[in-house]
Design an enzyme around this catalytic site. Structure first.
Site, PDB file in Angstrom:
ATOM      1  N   ASP A  52       1.865  10.302   6.609  1.00  0.00           N
ATOM      2  CA  ASP A  52       1.412  11.685   6.679  1.00  0.00           C
ATOM      3  C   ASP A  52       0.894  11.940   8.087  1.00  0.00           C
ATOM      4  O   ASP A  52       1.021  11.083   8.974  1.00  0.00           O
ATOM      5  CB  ASP A  52       0.379  11.992   5.598  1.00  0.00           C
ATOM      6  CG  ASP A  52      -0.968  11.327   5.817  1.00  0.00           C
ATOM      7  OD1 ASP A  52      -1.125  10.544   6.792  1.00  0.00           O
ATOM      8  OD2 ASP A  52      -1.892  11.587   5.018  1.00  0.00           O
ATOM      9  N   CYS A  89      -1.273   6.319   6.108  1.00  0.00           N
ATOM     10  CA  CYS A  89      -2.052   7.558   6.080  1.00  0.00           C
ATOM     11  C   CYS A  89      -3.378   7.251   6.765  1.00  0.00           C
ATOM     12  O   CYS A  89      -3.501   6.210   7.423  1.00  0.00           O
ATOM     13  CB  CYS A  89      -2.222   8.104   4.657  1.00  0.00           C
ATOM     14  SG  CYS A  89      -3.284   7.165   3.551  1.00  0.00           S
ATOM     15  N   THR A 112      -6.386   6.292   5.649  1.00  0.00           N
ATOM     16  CA  THR A 112      -7.002   5.046   5.179  1.00  0.00           C
ATOM     17  C   THR A 112      -5.995   4.068   4.603  1.00  0.00           C
ATOM     18  O   THR A 112      -6.319   2.903   4.409  1.00  0.00           O
ATOM     19  CB  THR A 112      -8.037   5.328   4.077  1.00  0.00           C
ATOM     20  OG1 THR A 112      -7.360   5.919   2.966  1.00  0.00           O
ATOM     21  CG2 THR A 112      -9.157   6.223   4.577  1.00  0.00           C
ATOM     22  N   HIS A 162       2.715 -16.642 -10.551  1.00  0.00           N
ATOM     23  CA  HIS A 162       2.777 -15.369  -9.841  1.00  0.00           C
ATOM     24  C   HIS A 162       3.924 -14.511 -10.376  1.00  0.00           C
ATOM     25  O   HIS A 162       3.765 -13.305 -10.557  1.00  0.00           O
ATOM     26  CB  HIS A 162       2.922 -15.591  -8.334  1.00  0.00           C
ATOM     27  CG  HIS A 162       1.776 -16.356  -7.760  1.00  0.00           C
ATOM     28  ND1 HIS A 162       0.463 -15.950  -7.897  1.00  0.00           N
ATOM     29  CD2 HIS A 162       1.749 -17.518  -7.079  1.00  0.00           C
ATOM     30  CE1 HIS A 162      -0.318 -16.835  -7.317  1.00  0.00           C
ATOM     31  NE2 HIS A 162       0.431 -17.797  -6.814  1.00  0.00           N
ATOM     32  N   HIS A 184       1.847 -13.952  -3.137  1.00  0.00           N
ATOM     33  CA  HIS A 184       1.475 -13.995  -4.556  1.00  0.00           C
ATOM     34  C   HIS A 184       1.940 -12.785  -5.348  1.00  0.00           C
ATOM     35  O   HIS A 184       2.174 -12.903  -6.551  1.00  0.00           O
ATOM     36  CB  HIS A 184      -0.045 -14.102  -4.709  1.00  0.00           C
ATOM     37  CG  HIS A 184      -0.582 -15.444  -4.357  1.00  0.00           C
ATOM     38  ND1 HIS A 184      -1.899 -15.762  -4.531  1.00  0.00           N
ATOM     39  CD2 HIS A 184       0.007 -16.547  -3.822  1.00  0.00           C
ATOM     40  CE1 HIS A 184      -2.109 -17.014  -4.133  1.00  0.00           C
ATOM     41  NE2 HIS A 184      -0.962 -17.502  -3.683  1.00  0.00           N
TER      42      HIS A 184
END
Length: 146
Positions: free
Chosen positions: A7, A64, A66, A133, A97
């Site tokens: 963004d 973005c 954060t 996993h 993992h």
């Protein structure tokens, strides 16, 4: 092939990511955005997720402000395992993992050098394939209770 999306808040860091990919001859398809003009991050998360799910691209990188919102938006698609990583350790284990297929980054959280290291680690770490996993990924994707 990598799918890229960001963004307006992620646009400055995405330029750094693309420079890194270009320097290292890593192919990508850019799904935008292409400026710091305000846009809605779910649009770009959807484009990247759909490119991966269709097989057009193998993995993706979303950015973005954060890394949180765009990663949440991508994770609503079954088969997408997007991990918002703030260091190389997280990137390594997201792949090792969790077989993450999208790396989320926060442009207002990371500097260019840290972001390049995280991208490099994410792209160069393979899924371990260890039974426990793989079983956990199956439980996520198939909504399995145990």
């Amino acid at each position: 092939m990598l799918a890229l999306g960001c963004d307006h808040g992620g646009y400055p860091l995405m330029k750094t990511v693309k420079e890194y990919l270009d320097r290292n001859h890593i192919a990508y398809k850019d799904f935008g955005t292409d400026s710091e003009e305000s846009v809605d991050y779910p649009v770009y998360a959807k484009k990247v997720a759909r490119a991966i799910l269709s097989g057009e691209c193998d993995k993706g990188i979303l950015v973005c402000g954060t890394g949180i919102g765009i990663t949440i938006a991508a994770n609503r698609f079954p088969g997408i395992r997007a991990a918002n990583c703030t260091d190389e350790y997280m990137a390594r284990f997201a792949r090792l993992h969790n077989d993450a297929n999208i790396l989320g980054l926060g442009a207002r959280v990371l500097g260019p050098g840290a972001a390049e290291g995280i991208v490099e680690t994410f792209l160069n770490t393979e899924f371990s394939g260890v039974d426990r996993h793989q079983r956990r990924i199956h439980m996520i994707e198939e909504d399995v209770d145990r």
